[in-house]
Design an enzyme around this catalytic site. Structure first.
Site, PDB file in Angstrom:
ATOM      1  N   GLU B 120       0.883  -1.154   0.000  1.00 50.97           N
ATOM      2  CA  GLU B 120       0.000   0.000   0.000  1.00 50.97           C
ATOM      3  C   GLU B 120       0.925   1.209   0.000  1.00 50.97           C
ATOM      4  O   GLU B 120       1.376   1.659   1.048  1.00 50.97           O
ATOM      5  CB  GLU B 120      -0.921  -0.033   1.226  1.00 50.97           C
ATOM      6  CG  GLU B 120      -2.137   0.836   1.014  1.00 50.97           C
ATOM      7  CD  GLU B 120      -1.863   2.305   1.271  1.00 50.97           C
ATOM      8  OE1 GLU B 120      -1.234   2.955   0.385  1.00 50.97           O
ATOM      9  OE2 GLU B 120      -2.281   2.781   2.334  1.00 50.97           O
ATOM     10  N   GLU B 129       4.681  11.386  -2.010  1.00 48.74           N
ATOM     11  CA  GLU B 129       5.524  10.475  -1.210  1.00 48.74           C
ATOM     12  C   GLU B 129       6.494   9.690  -2.088  1.00 48.74           C
ATOM     13  O   GLU B 129       7.490   9.168  -1.594  1.00 48.74           O
ATOM     14  CB  GLU B 129       4.707   9.472  -0.376  1.00 48.74           C
ATOM     15  CG  GLU B 129       3.822  10.106   0.673  1.00 48.74           C
ATOM     16  CD  GLU B 129       3.120   9.064   1.544  1.00 48.74           C
ATOM     17  OE1 GLU B 129       3.665   7.977   1.777  1.00 48.74           O
ATOM     18  OE2 GLU B 129       1.994   9.372   1.997  1.00 48.74           O
TER      19      GLU B 129
HETATM   20  N1  LIG Z   1      11.523   2.209   0.883  1.00 50.01           N
HETATM   21  C1  LIG Z   1      10.829   1.663   1.903  1.00 50.01           C
HETATM   22  N2  LIG Z   1      11.285   0.541   2.506  1.00 50.01           N
HETATM   23  C2  LIG Z   1      10.592  -0.003   3.552  1.00 50.01           C
HETATM   24  N3  LIG Z   1       9.459   0.533   4.044  1.00 50.01           N
HETATM   25  C3  LIG Z   1       8.964   1.632   3.451  1.00 50.01           C
HETATM   26  C4  LIG Z   1       9.623   2.246   2.369  1.00 50.01           C
HETATM   27  N4  LIG Z   1       8.919   3.348   2.001  1.00 50.01           N
HETATM   28  C5  LIG Z   1       7.860   3.417   2.826  1.00 50.01           C
HETATM   29  N5  LIG Z   1       7.877   2.389   3.703  1.00 50.01           N
HETATM   30  C6  LIG Z   1       6.886   2.086   4.741  1.00 50.01           C
HETATM   31  O1  LIG Z   1       5.699   1.779   4.050  1.00 50.01           O
HETATM   32  C7  LIG Z   1       4.573   1.995   4.870  1.00 50.01           C
HETATM   33  C8  LIG Z   1       3.484   2.618   3.984  1.00 50.01           C
HETATM   34  S1  LIG Z   1       1.946   2.817   4.803  1.00 50.01           S
HETATM   35  C9  LIG Z   1       1.194   1.212   4.628  1.00 50.01           C
HETATM   36  C10 LIG Z   1       1.351   0.334   5.847  1.00 50.01           C
HETATM   37  C11 LIG Z   1       0.684  -1.034   5.742  1.00 50.01           C
HETATM   38  N6  LIG Z   1       1.161  -1.806   4.620  1.00 50.01           N
HETATM   39  C12 LIG Z   1      -0.817  -0.892   5.622  1.00 50.01           C
HETATM   40  O2  LIG Z   1      -1.339  -1.103   4.530  1.00 50.01           O
HETATM   41  O3  LIG Z   1      -1.479  -0.521   6.604  1.00 50.01           O
HETATM   42  C13 LIG Z   1       5.054   2.888   6.015  1.00 50.01           C
HETATM   43  O4  LIG Z   1       5.027   2.162   7.225  1.00 50.01           O
HETATM   44  C14 LIG Z   1       6.482   3.259   5.623  1.00 50.01           C
HETATM   45  O5  LIG Z   1       7.357   3.394   6.727  1.00 50.01           O
END
Ligand SMILES: Nc1ncnc2c1ncn2[C@@H]1O[C@H](CSCC[C@H](N)C(=O)O)[C@@H](O)[C@H]1O
Ligand SMILES: Nc1ncnc2c1ncn2[C@@H]1O[C@H](CSCC[C@H](N)C(=O)O)[C@@H](O)[C@H]1O
Lengths: 360, 360
Positions: B120, B129
């Site tokens: 997501e 983002e």
């Molecule tokens: N390059 C990256 N590597 C690892 N995690 C990442 C990332 N870019 C963003 N994230 C993580 O991705 C998440 C996106 S929000 C979605 C969170 C969860 N999958 C849900 O659906 O509820 C955040 O927790 C953020 O810290």
């Protein structure tokens, strides 16, 4: 623990790059009057002198110094605000006296040492932002042995207070935890996942946010219910980083109101402009951020709330131990530990307690 | 222009480290239903398969994948939220299937390639983002040639709207500039400094803030006054960074309401879960963030306001050119240029205009 320079620029300096933020400070009449009077009522400290303005922002203190008769003013500013300072200096026809230099005070060099260092470096509860570290660097590198600091002295105060904020924060916290319970039920029912294992962590996170983070407030003087105590005095000419990195104090405060509630403590500061020993100020100026009906400042006070509040009476004695250190993750933020022991006027001793707070 | 890694951690990742923020996403029922249904209505995509969850946050998508029958799930999370994800996996007894890995997807390695990448990654107006960049890295490194993406497709929409927000923002802007005039007078009168040279810069700063920054809003469908147009379609299996770094589109939209005001444009997105060519989804799921009375999401829509608004009638035609690029200072933020030409149903042509917006 400091934060690295690019993070500091992205987070700390960033806000000072906006005219909107500079304007907020320029609209604080108490602050403005204090600096203005300290300069123009002590002109002999400036006439013919060299001055360094640490963190000139819009350039206001540098411009006043020049208007008061300084021979040369170095106005150092880390952010792009330096460009506006330069415009402002020019528009006020002071470009021959004021030299605006873009850079951090730690990085730049000056062609000479100066007679006066002026700076408005005070953060919430004096030390938040840790900008005085930079003033110390400036002083140790660029102030003549005979030089003076504007302001010259600073003090921190703590006093017991009453406030309705505590109940409000507690009810915000409770409603947030109520939402969490609903969330747990729904997530289990609709999405087949039991998240209750996270309840303690969520609770700790929200407790920190609602109940352990100090709050900006402009208190009414009547809300102060006991004697304010000085927890730190510093001489800007001699203070060291190690002396301000950690502030420790024990004090006792007598409750001065009868039958009220001790809801927490408030912290504030004042600074004085006294020149130096050889050249004391003719007219000493004080800038205070104490609770005041008419002279509130943009600094307000930092409020540390107790949950629940405690019934107190006139003459009850509070023995408080206060300690403030920089946050490990960000040297510009603070952590406070507040211990309190209460002895009623009747002699009855209450159990002591200790609370942690974060100045964010 | 990217930002350096420590700044990215201090600013971007930082918020995702709070359970409060994860909970906000977990409480978005439209979002949750879409992912939940996409998984459980297409279980054969998961049974016995290896899955990679890019940015697992609380772990929710990894847990569902495991519950749907995955053989192994790698759940990668950059922040300390990984620790909570690990607790949650354990509490739901899935520790033999779900492996939580703390690190950025760019930095970690997996012991094998995977059948499904679920993530997501969508920000405001899809691309804010820039997290899809990381999903592309994950895909190119860790997805089997036969693998599939969850979601598999995404689209961006723009539509003309009416809204009261424009007038409100304009009046906020004007009152801010009124304050500035007073401030100039007072600073000259009381403190002897003429700051009027900064008026243009202050005005530009405030104009950017009040009038040129897109606004989060959950619009009512009736506020959409013309045909929504797709400005970008992407296949998550093949999309490249260069394709999303800059989004350009020209479209025309007919006004569908009579005698109303064109107050600006709204942008939103949808994503679809279609599996892949070899294994199309049995039950295709759509997640849309379009204006809706009952199915609003935490993404809402991004609103780009015109000042002043324009009187329009049914049948008037808007010819719009839209382009969105990343901000030079911060690759996770966007800048939009919107050109518009209007031809009335009567044939009368209005002068065209172009406006810049910032998605902050
Ligand atoms: N390059 C990256 N590597 C690892 N995690 C990442 C990332 N870019 C963003 N994230 C993580 O991705 C998440 C996106 S929000 C979605 C969170 C969860 N999958 C849900 O659906 O509820 C955040 O927790 C953020 O810290
Ligand atoms: N180490 C440093 N070097 C240079 N400027 C600094 C600094 N630390 C803080 N500053 C700047 O100091 C200013 C403090 S705010 C005070 C601004 C101005 N002197 C006034 O009184 O209105 C900010 O503009 C900030 O960017």
């Amino acid at each position: 623990g400091g934060v690295d320079k690019s993070v500091d620029f992205a987070n700390y300096f960033c806000t000072y790059g906006f005219l909107y933020h500079q304007k907020e400070m320029l609209c604080d009449r108490v602050r403005m009057d204090a600096y203005y009077n300290s300069i123009f009522e002590n002109k002999d400290h400036f006439v013919g002198k060299t001055v360094l303005d640490v963190g000139t922002g819009s350039g206001i203190l540098a411009i006043w110094s020049a208007q008061a008769g300084a021979r040369k003013v170095y106005a150092v500013e880390a952010t792009k605000m330096s460009e506006h300072a330069r415009e402002l200096v020019k528009a006020n026809n002071l470009q021959d006296v004021v030299e605006v230099i873009e850079g951090t005070i730690e990085d730049i060099t000056l062609p000479e040492k100066v007679d006066v260092i002026i700076s408005e470096w005070m953060g919430y509860f004096l030390l938040r932002e840790s900008m005085f570290d930079s003033v110390i660097v400036a002083r140790d590198r660029w102030l003549k042995p005979t030089g003076m600091m504007y302001p010259s002295h600073a003090r921190m105060f703590v006093a017991p207070i009453r406030s309705g904020l505590g109940d409000q924060k507690m009810s915000d916290f409770e409603s947030c935890m109520g939402d969490w319970s609903n969330f747990l039920k729904e997530t289990k029912t609709y999405y087949g996942v039991d998240m209750s294992v996270l309840t303690n962590s969520f609770g700790a996170e929200q407790k920190k946010y609602y109940l352990q983070t100090s709050i900006w407030n402009n208190l009414h003087p009547h809300q102060v219910i006991g004697k304010p105590c000085i927890i730190k005095e510093m001489d800007c000419l001699t203070a060291t980083v190690s002396e301000i990195r950690s502030v420790q104090a024990s004090f006792s405060s007598l409750i001065t109101e009868d039958r009220t509630r001790l809801c927490g403590f408030a912290g504030w500061f004042d600074v004085h402009f006294r020149g130096n020993k050889e050249n004391p100020a003719e007219n000493e100026v004080e800038l205070t951020t104490a609770p005041s009906m008419e002279n509130g400042t943009h600094w307000g006070q930092q409020v540390f709330l107790l949950h629940p509040s405690i019934h107190v009476r006139e003459g009850d004695e509070l023995n408080v131990s206060f300690s403030m250190d920089r946050s490990k993750e960000n040297h510009r933020l603070m952590e406070v530990e507040l211990g309190c022991e209460m002895r009623e006027a009747s002699g009855k001793q209450h159990p002591s307690f200790t609370k942690r707070f974060y100045i964010e």
